[in-house]
Design an enzyme around this catalytic site. Structure first.
Site, PDB file in Angstrom:
ATOM      1  N   GLN A   1      30.051  43.895  35.392  1.00  0.00           N
ATOM      2  CA  GLN A   1      31.106  44.504  34.592  1.00  0.00           C
ATOM      3  C   GLN A   1      31.956  43.438  33.905  1.00  0.00           C
ATOM      4  OE1 GLN A   1      32.766  48.271  36.760  1.00  0.00           O
ATOM      5  NE2 GLN A   1      32.178  46.831  38.364  1.00  0.00           N
TER       6      GLN A   1
ATOM      7  N   ASP B   1      32.530  37.373  31.213  1.00  0.00           N
ATOM      8  CA  ASP B   1      32.762  35.930  31.229  1.00  0.00           C
ATOM      9  C   ASP B   1      31.500  35.077  31.177  1.00  0.00           C
ATOM     10  OD1 ASP B   1      31.776  36.074  33.914  1.00  0.00           O
ATOM     11  OD2 ASP B   1      33.824  36.387  34.665  1.00  0.00           O
TER      12      ASP B   1
ATOM     13  N   HIS C   1      29.668  45.601  30.054  1.00  0.00           N
ATOM     14  CA  HIS C   1      30.799  45.693  29.129  1.00  0.00           C
ATOM     15  C   HIS C   1      30.735  44.650  28.024  1.00  0.00           C
ATOM     16  CE1 HIS C   1      33.088  47.711  32.668  1.00  0.00           C
ATOM     17  NE2 HIS C   1      32.363  48.573  31.987  1.00  0.00           N
TER      18      HIS C   1
END
Length: 301
Positions: free
Chosen positions: A117, A120, A135
């Site tokens: 999720q 980064d 995401h």
């Protein structure tokens, strides 16, 4: 009135308690076929705060929603000013022990896949392959008009050129790469358009209030169907985008195991919740399984 997305969840009193026993996690990984679902909690040891844990950013920061982003130029100016500053720190973050342990599990053939999720890129930086970014990812930018995608580093260079001397001091950095700045600090920041069509640029991430692309959701559902068990790492499972896969696994009779220090919305569906710091817990599991881990974080590209 426009409805705001659900950002918080309050545990009720009938959730099963957490444990410090890692044996079920080690047993599941030893069997193989484990699907990992990770959340912001796995990246906190890399210096990226989570949303809802102790000191989480939601206590001081409301994430940008898709509806606000597309509604007006001022909201986009505020977002890009804050995100441009946050990217300087966010983009330098390195994988931690938790990311490296997940990569080691994958190299040893114990995983059927990784869904994150997070936006980064730290799983990939640690060496994990075929990661599904539920995401999206902050290192890409998409045009809302023509759909052209481009690297974030290219946009960062253009924003630097358009805003010489932009060096405000942020009060904090958030899990979405957004820095905490005041309205006065972002006033006058210049946003740049798409180089292809002049349209509005947006990070290639799913904002709060935006839906995950259906094809991506179905791919994740296929991964759940193919997995032997589901291992949730560092997610409160507050929002449905991740919780639905926990519910799917539980309904199919597949073991759900959670490693998260705080209670989660998926605890009642889980075989166990290990309430330990992720880096130490996953390192202990690699030791128990006799798996070598690359303990040196490689520089990010």
């Amino acid at each position: 009135m426009r409805m705001r997305p659900t950002l918080s969840w309050t545990p009720d009193g009938d959730l099963p308690p957490g444990t410090t026993d890692l044996e079920p996690v080690a047993d599941a990984l030893g069997t193989g076929g484990v699907l990992v679902l990770s959340g912001a909690g796995i990246s906190t040891e890399s210096g990226i705060p989570d949303y809802r844990g102790e000191g989480g950013s939601l206590s001081r920061h409301t994430p940008m929603t898709y509806q606000d982003f597309v509604a007006g130029a001022q909201a986009r100016r505020r977002y890009w000013a804050r995100s441009h500053l946050g990217w300087r720190t966010f983009g330098r973050a390195l994988p931690n022990a938790g990311h490296r342990a997940v990569a080691a599990f994958g190299r040893h053939g114990l995983l059927s896949g990784v869904i994150t999720q997070n936006v980064d890129g730290l799983h990939q930086a640690a060496g994990s392959e075929d990661v599904v970014e539920l995401h999206g990812a902050l290192d890409r930018v998409v045009c809302l008009s023509c759909g052209a995608r481009s690297p974030r580093r290219e946009l960062a260079r253009r924003l630097e050129e358009a805003n010489p001397g932009f060096e405000p001091v942020a009060a904090g950095i958030n899990p979405d790469g957004d820095a905490d700045l005041t309205d006065d600090q972002v006033a006058g920041f210049r946003v740049v358009p798409c180089t292809v069509c002049g349209g509005i640029l947006k990070p290639d991430v799913v904002f709060f209030g935006e839906t995950v692309p259906p094809q991506r959701v179905e791919h994740c559902r296929e991964l759940v169907r193919a997995a032997s068990s589901l291992l949730v790492l560092g997610s409160s499972l507050t929002v449905m985008s991740g919780l639905r896969f926990v519910r799917q696994a539980a309904q199919a009779g597949k073991p759900v195991l959670i490693v998260n220090r705080d209670p989660t919305r998926g605890d009642r569906h889980a075989l166990t919740r290990v309430a330990l710091p992720l880096g130490a817990a996953l390192t202990a599991v690699t030791d128990r399984l006799g798996i070598a881990v690359d303990r040196q974080a490689a520089p990010r590209p």
